[in-house]
Design a protein around this motif. Structure first.
Motif, PDB file in Angstrom:
ATOM      1  N   ASP A 158      -6.942   6.034   1.327  1.00 37.19           N
ATOM      2  CA  ASP A 158      -6.117   4.946   1.855  1.00 37.19           C
ATOM      3  C   ASP A 158      -7.034   4.083   2.724  1.00 37.19           C
ATOM      4  O   ASP A 158      -7.399   4.461   3.839  1.00 37.19           O
ATOM      5  CB  ASP A 158      -4.968   5.540   2.665  1.00 37.19           C
ATOM      6  CG  ASP A 158      -4.121   4.458   3.337  1.00 37.19           C
ATOM      7  OD1 ASP A 158      -4.462   3.259   3.225  1.00 37.19           O
ATOM      8  OD2 ASP A 158      -3.121   4.819   3.985  1.00 37.19           O
ATOM      9  N   SER A 167      -1.371  -6.127   4.397  1.00 34.51           N
ATOM     10  CA  SER A 167      -0.503  -6.248   5.577  1.00 34.51           C
ATOM     11  C   SER A 167      -1.324  -6.309   6.858  1.00 34.51           C
ATOM     12  O   SER A 167      -0.930  -6.984   7.817  1.00 34.51           O
ATOM     13  CB  SER A 167       0.425  -5.036   5.678  1.00 34.51           C
ATOM     14  OG  SER A 167       1.232  -4.917   4.536  1.00 34.51           O
ATOM     15  N   LYS A 168      -2.448  -5.595   6.896  1.00 29.42           N
ATOM     16  CA  LYS A 168      -3.217  -5.466   8.141  1.00 29.42           C
ATOM     17  C   LYS A 168      -4.247  -6.582   8.277  1.00 29.42           C
ATOM     18  O   LYS A 168      -4.360  -7.208   9.314  1.00 29.42           O
ATOM     19  CB  LYS A 168      -3.926  -4.111   8.196  1.00 29.42           C
ATOM     20  CG  LYS A 168      -3.053  -2.930   7.856  1.00 29.42           C
ATOM     21  CD  LYS A 168      -1.857  -2.801   8.774  1.00 29.42           C
ATOM     22  CE  LYS A 168      -0.828  -1.839   8.207  1.00 29.42           C
ATOM     23  NZ  LYS A 168       0.469  -1.940   8.874  1.00 29.42           N
ATOM     24  N   ASN A 216      -5.822   5.577  10.869  1.00 31.08           N
ATOM     25  CA  ASN A 216      -4.679   5.251  11.716  1.00 31.08           C
ATOM     26  C   ASN A 216      -3.969   6.567  12.020  1.00 31.08           C
ATOM     27  O   ASN A 216      -3.524   7.229  11.073  1.00 31.08           O
ATOM     28  CB  ASN A 216      -3.737   4.301  10.963  1.00 31.08           C
ATOM     29  CG  ASN A 216      -2.407   4.113  11.662  1.00 31.08           C
ATOM     30  OD1 ASN A 216      -2.249   4.429  12.824  1.00 31.08           O
ATOM     31  ND2 ASN A 216      -1.433   3.589  10.931  1.00 31.08           N
ATOM     32  N   ALA A 241       0.849  -1.197   0.000  1.00 29.94           N
ATOM     33  CA  ALA A 241       0.000   0.000   0.000  1.00 29.94           C
ATOM     34  C   ALA A 241       0.882   1.244   0.000  1.00 29.94           C
ATOM     35  O   ALA A 241       0.550   2.258  -0.610  1.00 29.94           O
ATOM     36  CB  ALA A 241      -0.917   0.000   1.217  1.00 29.94           C
ATOM     37  N   ALA A 242       2.025   1.152   0.670  1.00 29.11           N
ATOM     38  CA  ALA A 242       2.947   2.307   0.705  1.00 29.11           C
ATOM     39  C   ALA A 242       3.370   2.672  -0.706  1.00 29.11           C
ATOM     40  O   ALA A 242       3.339   3.842  -1.096  1.00 29.11           O
ATOM     41  CB  ALA A 242       4.165   1.968   1.574  1.00 29.11           C
ATOM     42  N   ARG A 266       5.061  -7.680   0.943  1.00 28.75           N
ATOM     43  CA  ARG A 266       4.969  -6.394   0.249  1.00 28.75           C
ATOM     44  C   ARG A 266       3.988  -6.496  -0.917  1.00 28.75           C
ATOM     45  O   ARG A 266       4.379  -6.587  -2.087  1.00 28.75           O
ATOM     46  CB  ARG A 266       6.348  -5.902  -0.241  1.00 28.75           C
ATOM     47  CG  ARG A 266       7.442  -5.847   0.784  1.00 28.75           C
ATOM     48  CD  ARG A 266       7.046  -5.160   2.079  1.00 28.75           C
ATOM     49  NE  ARG A 266       6.765  -3.740   1.992  1.00 28.75           N
ATOM     50  CZ  ARG A 266       5.703  -3.172   2.573  1.00 28.75           C
ATOM     51  NH1 ARG A 266       4.800  -3.911   3.220  1.00 28.75           N
ATOM     52  NH2 ARG A 266       5.517  -1.890   2.508  1.00 28.75           N
TER      53      ARG A 266
HETATM   54  C1  LIG Z   1      -2.737   3.986   7.033  1.00 27.65           C
HETATM   55  C2  LIG Z   1      -1.693   3.108   6.435  1.00 27.65           C
HETATM   56  N1  LIG Z   1      -1.463   3.161   5.121  1.00 27.65           N
HETATM   57  C3  LIG Z   1      -0.540   2.398   4.526  1.00 27.65           C
HETATM   58  C4  LIG Z   1       0.215   1.515   5.260  1.00 27.65           C
HETATM   59  C5  LIG Z   1       1.262   0.705   4.548  1.00 27.65           C
HETATM   60  O1  LIG Z   1       0.919  -0.637   4.347  1.00 27.65           O
HETATM   61  P1  LIG Z   1       1.852  -1.608   3.487  1.00 27.65           P
HETATM   62  O2  LIG Z   1       2.491  -2.561   4.442  1.00 27.65           O
HETATM   63  O3  LIG Z   1       0.952  -2.329   2.535  1.00 27.65           O
HETATM   64  O4  LIG Z   1       2.837  -0.770   2.781  1.00 27.65           O
HETATM   65  C6  LIG Z   1       0.013   1.416   6.631  1.00 27.65           C
HETATM   66  C7  LIG Z   1       0.835   0.515   7.459  1.00 27.65           C
HETATM   67  O5  LIG Z   1       0.997   0.704   8.654  1.00 27.65           O
HETATM   68  C8  LIG Z   1      -0.977   2.222   7.236  1.00 27.65           C
HETATM   69  O6  LIG Z   1      -1.248   2.154   8.555  1.00 27.65           O
END
Ligand SMILES: Cc1ncc(COP(=O)(O)O)c(C=O)c1O
Length: 399
Positions: free
Chosen positions: A202, A236-237, A174, A99-100, A245
């Protein structure tokens, strides 16, 4: 006796000490408990393990297509339609390596140096970090758990300039744990569209939502809103796949999607997503639903436990998060400086939390700490048993 998926003994401490990085077990001295990065302590669901192992064992690991494996894109589109009534076809889905990086690709595709992006503050550091890395400017608008859509819009309106190009939202939020209502999202999205702004939503946390709250995707609000919105989603969550990744973008506007794919450099193979990671997601979305349901049940019990333990910390008002597996209590009754409180808890209780500091959550996070509770009850209880005397002593010293 069959052991439950989320019982204390399901946590593999031997493996976490070797494999869990990013401020977690593998980076800390033995005996220190990390309630830091939002990454679960539990192994992934059996279907993922089996299908990943089966695919790898067959031994053919050729290049995948730039936008992602057809089965990956179909699985995500089906999930988006089924879980949040989003009009989503496989063509709208672009696989990313997290997601990043999904956010980074959207930023590269649509932002010029000096462009401004509105976003809430506090919020996960990745949002402002990503905008800055694209040469653009994050413009923060303060929010609390209770900020109404009208209040947020007043802040957005005051912060908007001729350079404003996008609005980035994080839902569920978050670290605040808020799950925005349909009405809240609609009001804010319509404001953005009315000013010609595109939206990045997001929604990586969107599967971790507790009854009676329900996740609403911005892109599911209307076709007009969808065509000005990219949804960033990840695994990831919900499915604990951070180490693989893997994430994705959903974008219904074909032109914009093309710009995003081009900006990613996936067509030249300079950028790409591991097929094994995509296979893990296909397994998760087809066969992981029951595991996810049990995970959320476990998290809900953990959340309630944390709230109950925090209620014994003098002066702390900790409301239960509506979604996510983090909680963000204000701690100024214990220490005005969250960094100092975290240092003390680390030294005296041997528990690590994330301080509410600009480098993690931007403005508006001072005086808070973030606690991740995606672990076993045993570990959480031990962490709170160790923190409580330190906290009581601190509170007594301030009287
Ligand atoms: C709000 C938010 N966006 C994106 C991410 C990134 O997730 P990823 O591990 O898929 O890069 C996180 C991870 O903590 C997050 O909390």
């Amino acid at each position: 006796m069959t052991r439950s998926l989320f019982s204390d003994d399901a946590v593999r401490m031997d493996l976490l000490r070797e494999r869990a990085f990013n401020l977690r077990w593998a980076q800390l001295p033995a005996g220190v408990i990390p309630l830091t990065a939002a990454d679960p302590d539990f192994p992934v669901c059996p279907a993922i393990r089996e299908q990943l192992a089966g695919y790898a064992a067959e031994g053919v690991l050729s290049y995948g297509p730039p936008e992602g494996l057809p089965r990956f894109r179909e699985a995500v589109a089906g999930w988006m339609r089924g879980t949040r009534q989003m009009e989503c076809t496989p063509e709208m889905v672009f696989a990313t390596d997290s997601a990043a990086s999904a956010m980074a690709v959207v930023a590269r595709a649509g932002l010029q140096p000096g462009d401004e992006v509105l976003m809430p503050a506090p919020v996960d550091f990745l949002l402002h970090h990503t905008v800055q890395r694209a040469g653009a400017v994050p413009v923060r608008v303060n929010v609390t758990r209770d900020t109404s859509a009208d209040e947020f819009i007043a802040g957005l309106e005051a912060a908007r300039t001729t350079r404003t190009r996008m609005l980035w939202l994080c839902n569920p939020h978050n670290p605040l744990g808020v799950v925005y209502s349909r009405q809240w999202l609609r009001t804010v999205a319509e404001w953005a569209l009315g000013r010609g702004l595109r939206i990045l939503a997001d929604e990586i946390w969107s599967d971790i939502v507790y009854e009676p709250f329900r996740h609403v995707s911005v892109a599911a609000l209307s076709p007009e809103i969808a065509s000005s919105t990219v949804t960033v989603y990840g695994f990831s969550k919900n499915f604990a796949l951070a180490g693989l990744r893997i994430g994705c973008i959903v974008c219904s506007d074909p032109e914009w999607r093309k710009e995003i794919v081009t900006a990613s450099d996936a067509e030249s193979t300079v950028y790409g997503t591991s097929v094994l990671s995509q296979v893990a997601v296909i397994a998760a979305l087809h066969d992981g639903r029951e595991w996810l349901g049990q995970f959320i049940q476990h998290l809900k019990c953990q959340r309630d436990y944390v709230v109950q333990r925090l209620s014994h910390w003098p002066g702390i008002d900790a409301k239960p998060p509506q979604g996510t597996y983090v909680i963000f209590p204000g701690i100024t009754s214990l220490d005005d400086d969250a960094e100092r409180l975290c240092d003390r808890l680390r030294e005296q209780a041997r528990v690590v939390l994330v301080p509410g500091a600009p480098r993690w959550f931007g403005a508006g996070s001072a005086g808070h700490v973030r606690i991740c509770f995606a672990t076993s009850r045993g570990i959480l209880q031990e962490a709170f048993d160790r923190m409580e005397p330190v906290v009581r002593e601190l509170a007594a010293s301030r009287r």
